[in-house]
Design an enzyme around this catalytic site. Sequence first.
Site, short mmCIF file in Angstrom:
data_model
loop_
_atom_site.label_atom_id
_atom_site.label_comp_id
_atom_site.label_asym_id
_atom_site.label_seq_id
_atom_site.Cartn_x
_atom_site.Cartn_y
_atom_site.Cartn_z
N CYS A 45 1.21 -0.82 -0.18
CA CYS A 45 0.29 -0.18 -0.11
C CYS A 45 1.10 1.06 0.02
O CYS A 45 0.90 2.12 -0.37
CB CYS A 45 -1.37 0.25 1.42
SG CYS A 45 -1.87 -1.16 1.16
C1 BEZ Z 1 0.26 -4.56 1.52
O1 BEZ Z 1 0.24 -3.77 1.15
O2 BEZ Z 1 1.54 -4.83 1.97
C2 BEZ Z 1 -0.52 -5.50 2.40
C3 BEZ Z 1 -1.33 -5.51 3.23
C4 BEZ Z 1 -2.56 -6.31 3.15
C5 BEZ Z 1 -2.47 -7.86 3.49
C6 BEZ Z 1 -1.06 -7.33 2.55
C7 BEZ Z 1 -0.01 -7.26 1.91
#
Ligand code: BEZ
Length: 212
Positions: A45
Amino acid sequence: MSLHLGDTVPDFTQDSSEGPINFYEFAGDSWVVLISHPADFTPVCTTELGEVAKLKSEFDKRGVKVIALSVDTSENHKGWIPDIDETQKTQVNYPILADSDRKVSHLYDLIHPNASATVTARTVFVIDPNKKLRLTLTYPASTGRDFKEILRVIDSLQLTDKYSVSTPVNWRQGDEVVISPSIKDPEELARRFPKGYREEKPYLRLTPQPDL
Ligand code: BEZ
């Protein structure tokens, strides 16, 4: 509620990293890209929101407003934004909705319980100035999106709204486009497509991109 292409998207008022936002007021007469992401302070994210900030001028050029969403609070968003700015070498320049009560997530069907019961999927909505849903796509949490593809689709939507054309596989700005099979009259074809066209099949006719 599940939203389908062509539906009028629902209005809402929700808190954000920039204070409370009424969606229809925010959208005004613009196109809007609404992007959901699973959670703050997470790696994928962080890269996605940084990339969207870097592409802001590309969205602006196309008359598109950007708004993000996750189920975290505005305080969390405000704590996370400096990390995005620092690590992605940018400045977050659009609001992030703080959907901690999941009001918007339920309205827009952003929680896919068999993937995660608690956080939002990586969904993108492209919404036109009439508040109609024109594109939706959903990625899993483990896969970051390609936002240049979203720009490509917006280019296609804006072009095909204006001319009686569609864009073929892997189309990019400047490539040939497809003439609507419903246009058959030779005079109309000549008037609409003065650059001419080539006919591969009666239903597959290609013409130079009309607005260049
Ligand atoms: C991420 O942004 O890396 C992420 C967020 C939630 C679950 C898995 C990955």
